[in-house]
Design an enzyme around this catalytic site. Structure first.
Site, PDB file in Angstrom:
ATOM      1  N   SER A  93       0.799  -1.224   0.000  1.00 39.18           N
ATOM      2  CA  SER A  93       0.000   0.000   0.000  1.00 39.18           C
ATOM      3  C   SER A  93       0.832   1.274   0.000  1.00 39.18           C
ATOM      4  O   SER A  93       0.325   2.344  -0.310  1.00 39.18           O
ATOM      5  CB  SER A  93      -0.908   0.018   1.226  1.00 39.18           C
ATOM      6  OG  SER A  93      -0.143   0.226   2.402  1.00 39.18           O
ATOM      7  N   GLY A  94       2.093   1.169   0.399  1.00 38.55           N
ATOM      8  CA  GLY A  94       2.931   2.357   0.570  1.00 38.55           C
ATOM      9  C   GLY A  94       2.973   2.854   1.995  1.00 38.55           C
ATOM     10  O   GLY A  94       3.780   3.724   2.331  1.00 38.55           O
ATOM     11  N   GLY A  95       2.133   2.294   2.867  1.00 43.32           N
ATOM     12  CA  GLY A  95       2.085   2.776   4.243  1.00 43.32           C
ATOM     13  C   GLY A  95       3.394   2.622   4.986  1.00 43.32           C
ATOM     14  O   GLY A  95       3.827   3.527   5.704  1.00 43.32           O
ATOM     15  N   PHE A  96       4.051   1.481   4.813  1.00 47.72           N
ATOM     16  CA  PHE A  96       5.321   1.276   5.505  1.00 47.72           C
ATOM     17  C   PHE A  96       6.364   2.274   5.039  1.00 47.72           C
ATOM     18  O   PHE A  96       7.080   2.881   5.844  1.00 47.72           O
ATOM     19  CB  PHE A  96       5.822  -0.155   5.285  1.00 47.72           C
ATOM     20  CG  PHE A  96       7.232  -0.361   5.764  1.00 47.72           C
ATOM     21  CD1 PHE A  96       7.509  -0.447   7.121  1.00 47.72           C
ATOM     22  CD2 PHE A  96       8.299  -0.433   4.876  1.00 47.72           C
ATOM     23  CE1 PHE A  96       8.806  -0.614   7.569  1.00 47.72           C
ATOM     24  CE2 PHE A  96       9.590  -0.600   5.318  1.00 47.72           C
ATOM     25  CZ  PHE A  96       9.850  -0.692   6.667  1.00 47.72           C
ATOM     26  N   GLN A 221      -2.067  -5.117  12.387  1.00 47.48           N
ATOM     27  CA  GLN A 221      -1.053  -4.470  13.205  1.00 47.48           C
ATOM     28  C   GLN A 221      -1.221  -4.903  14.667  1.00 47.48           C
ATOM     29  O   GLN A 221      -1.971  -5.815  14.974  1.00 47.48           O
ATOM     30  CB  GLN A 221      -1.146  -2.961  13.054  1.00 47.48           C
ATOM     31  CG  GLN A 221      -0.775  -2.458  11.659  1.00 47.48           C
ATOM     32  CD  GLN A 221       0.714  -2.597  11.364  1.00 47.48           C
ATOM     33  OE1 GLN A 221       1.523  -2.866  12.260  1.00 47.48           O
ATOM     34  NE2 GLN A 221       1.094  -2.424  10.099  1.00 47.48           N
ATOM     35  N   GLY A 248       3.846  -4.960  10.641  1.00 47.76           N
ATOM     36  CA  GLY A 248       4.212  -4.354  11.898  1.00 47.76           C
ATOM     37  C   GLY A 248       5.564  -4.776  12.433  1.00 47.76           C
ATOM     38  O   GLY A 248       6.083  -5.833  12.099  1.00 47.76           O
ATOM     39  N   CYS A 333      23.679 -26.280  -6.526  1.00 46.49           N
ATOM     40  CA  CYS A 333      22.666 -25.303  -6.920  1.00 46.49           C
ATOM     41  C   CYS A 333      22.375 -25.429  -8.408  1.00 46.49           C
ATOM     42  O   CYS A 333      23.283 -25.579  -9.220  1.00 46.49           O
ATOM     43  CB  CYS A 333      23.128 -23.889  -6.586  1.00 46.49           C
ATOM     44  SG  CYS A 333      21.934 -22.606  -7.059  1.00 46.49           S
ATOM     45  N   CYS A 335      20.870 -23.048 -10.276  1.00 45.76           N
ATOM     46  CA  CYS A 335      20.609 -21.753 -10.905  1.00 45.76           C
ATOM     47  C   CYS A 335      21.522 -21.513 -12.097  1.00 45.76           C
ATOM     48  O   CYS A 335      22.561 -22.165 -12.263  1.00 45.76           O
ATOM     49  CB  CYS A 335      20.752 -20.613  -9.893  1.00 45.76           C
ATOM     50  SG  CYS A 335      22.454 -20.110  -9.539  1.00 45.76           S
TER      51      CYS A 335
END
Length: 421
Positions: A93-96, A221, A248, A333, A335
Site C-alpha cells: 500500500s505504501g504505508g510502511f 497491526q 508491523g 545449486c 541456478c
C-alpha cells in the site's frame, strides 16, 4: 474474491499448502514473492525471474507513485505489462514506506526497545518527513522533498491504477519504540482506514468494469501485543477482505508466536501474507505458523553487496579467500549462475565493480530462496517437514553456532531489521 484452496495441512500447526488463484495465474503456496519495488527486481530481467522459478512479484505503491507515476503504469497496461512480467503481481500500500522513511528509519523499525518509549518516534539526527492524522498521512518525498498526501482512498486509487492482482489496505506501521497507548490508537486508526479502503475499493471495482478483479488484503497491526493482534483480526474480518497481510514491527524471536496468534483468528480458507521476511529460519517459522506467502528485498539487496546464500550459510564473496576459488557459488545449486560461472569470476566482477556482478549474484540468491520454499512445500506434502527443517537449519547455521571466528564477513542468521521492506 480471489479463491484460495487449502491443500495439505501440517499436523499440529497452522502451516499448510494451498493454491492462491489470480487473474494472471495460480500461486502454489507456501510461496516466496520476489520484491520488485520499482517494477523491477534490481539488476535482473523479469525473464530471468521466471526462469529461476519465481511465481509472483511485489512492487510498491509509494515508490511507483513518486516515479514514474501510477498513470504511466496504467497507460502501460498495468504493472505486469509495464514490466513485462506475465504472472501474478502484488503491490504494497505504501504505508510502511511513507512512515518508515518519514521517521528516518529507512528499512528498519525494530530498533532497540530498551530505551524510553514515546508516542513520537524519530531516528537520531533525522527530521520528520511524515505526519499522521486520523484522515491520512502528509509526507515529503525522499527523492526531492516535494509534499504529498496519502489517505486510504488515495492508496486504493493508486493501486487500482497500478493494476496488481493482490493489493493491500493502507495501514499505519508503528515501531517497537512506540508506547502501548500509541499502539492501541494505531490499531484503531488502521481499522478505520480499512473500512475506508474497502469502500473505495468497491467503488473503484464497480467503476472499472472489464478490468480483472484485484484481491484486497487487510493488514494486521498490533506490534507484540497478543490482545491487540487478535482483536485487530476480529475487527477486520467482518469487512470482507479477500485475505490478510501480517505486518508491523516485532522482534525476531516473537515472529512465529505473532503469526500464529493472527492465523488462529482467521478462517482456514483465508490466504495469509507475511510482509517482509526471507532468512531461512524465519521462512520455516513463518510457514509452520500459518503464512502462505511472504516477501522480502533481502535476497537481492545483500546480493548486490556480494553476500551469497549457500546450504552452509551466507558468505561474503568479496573476501580474498575466493579470488582463486573456481567452484560454483553453492555446490548442487541449479541456478543459471552456478551452472555457468565460478566464485573466482564473480569475485573479480565485484572487485572490478562490474554491474553484471549484481545480476549474477541476485539470480543465485533469489533462486536459493525460491527453491528453499518450494522444498518446504514439498516436505509438507510428503510429511517430512520436521526432518527437512532440522537438517537444513543445522547445516545452514552450523558455522554461526561454532562462533564468530567461523563466520565469513557478511554472514548472518538474522533479518536486516524490521519485517517489512
Amino acid at each position: 474474491m480471489t479463491p484460495f484452496t487449502v491443500g495439505t495441512r501440517l499436523p499440529g500447526a497452522q502451516g499448510r499448502t494451498g493454491v492462491l488463484s489470480t487473474p494472471h495465474g495460480d500461486i502454489r503456496t507456501p510461496a516466496f514473492i520476489a520484491v520488485g519495488t520499482k517494477a523491477t527486481v534490481k539488476a535482473v530481467l523479469p525473464e530471468s525471474m521466471s526462469d529461476l522459478g519465481a511465481q509472483a512479484v511485489l512492487a510498491n505503491a509509494y515508490h511507483l507513485y513518486l516515479q514514474p507515476g501510477p498513470d504511466i503504469v496504467e497507460n502501460g497496461g498495468g504493472l505486469g505489462s509495464f514490466m513485462n512480467w506475465p504472472g501474478p503481481t502484488f503491490t504494497d500500500s505504501g504505508g510502511f514506506q511513507v512512515l518508515s522513511l518519514g521517521a528516518g528509519f529507512k528499512k528498519v523499525l525494530a530498533m532497540d526497545v530498551k530505551g524510553l518509549q514515546s508516542d513520537d518516534v524519530i531516528a537520531a539526527g533525522k527530521t520528520r518527513l511524515a505526519t499522521v492524522d486520523d484522515d491520512g498521512v502528509t509526507f515529503k518525498s525522499h527523492l526531492d522533498g516535494s509534499k504529498h498526501r496519502f489517505t486510504p482512498e488515495i492508496s486504493m486509487q493508486i493501486q487500482h491504477q497500478l493494476g496488481a492482482d493482490v493489493i493491500f489496505a493502507f495501514d499505519e506501521c508503528t515501531t517497537l519504540m512506540n508506547t502501548r497507548e500509541y499502539q492501541e490508537r494505531s490499531v484503531d486508526r488502521t481499522q478505520a482506514w480499512a473500512v475506508r479502503c474497502i469502500d473505495e475499493h468497491r467503488r473503484l471495482t464497480a467503476s472499472r468494469a472489464g478490468k480483472p478483479y484485484q484481491a484486497l488484503f487487510g493488514v494486521i497491526q498490533g506490534a507484540q501485543y497478543e490482545d491487540l493482534r487478535r482483536q485487530a483480526v476480529r475487527d477486520l474480518l467482518p469487512l470482507g477482505f479477500d485475505g490478510f497481510g501480517i505486518g508491523g514491527a516485532l522482534e525476531k524471536e516473537n515472529l512465529g508466536t505473532i503469526v500464529r496468534w493472527c492465523c488462529e483468528e482467521m478462517p482456514e480458507a483465508m490466504p495469509r501474507h507475511l510482509l517482509g521476511i526471507s532468512e531461512p529460519d524465519d521462512v520455516f517459522t513463518a510457514i509452520e505458523n500459518g503464512a502462505d506467502t511472504f516477501d522480502c528485498v533481502s535476497p537481492s539487496r545483500v546480493a548486490r553487496n556480494g553476500a551469497i546464500y549457500s546450504p552452509d550459510g551466507r558468505y561474503n564473496l568479496v573476501t580474498a579467500r575466493y579470488r582463486r576459488d573456481f567452484s560454483p557459488l553453492a555446490e548442487g545449486c541449479d541456478c543459471y549462475t552456478c551452472a555457468n560461472y565460478t566464485r573466482a569470476y564473480l569475485h573479480h566482477l565485484f572487485k572490478a565493480k562490474e554491474m553484471v556482478s549484481c545480476t549474477l549474484a541476485t539470480i543465485h540468491n533469489e533462486r536459493f530462496i525460491v527453491k528453499l520454499v518450494d522444498d518446504v512445500r514439498r516436505s509438507i506434502e510428503d510429511g517430512s517437514f520436521a526432518e527437512f527443517r532440522a537438517e537444513f537449519l543445522s547445516r545452514y547455521y552450523a558455522a554461526k553456532r561454532l562462533g564468530p571466528q567461523n563466520e565469513g564477513p557478511g554472514r548472518s542468521s538474522t533479518n536486516d531489521g524490521h519485517l517489512r521492506y
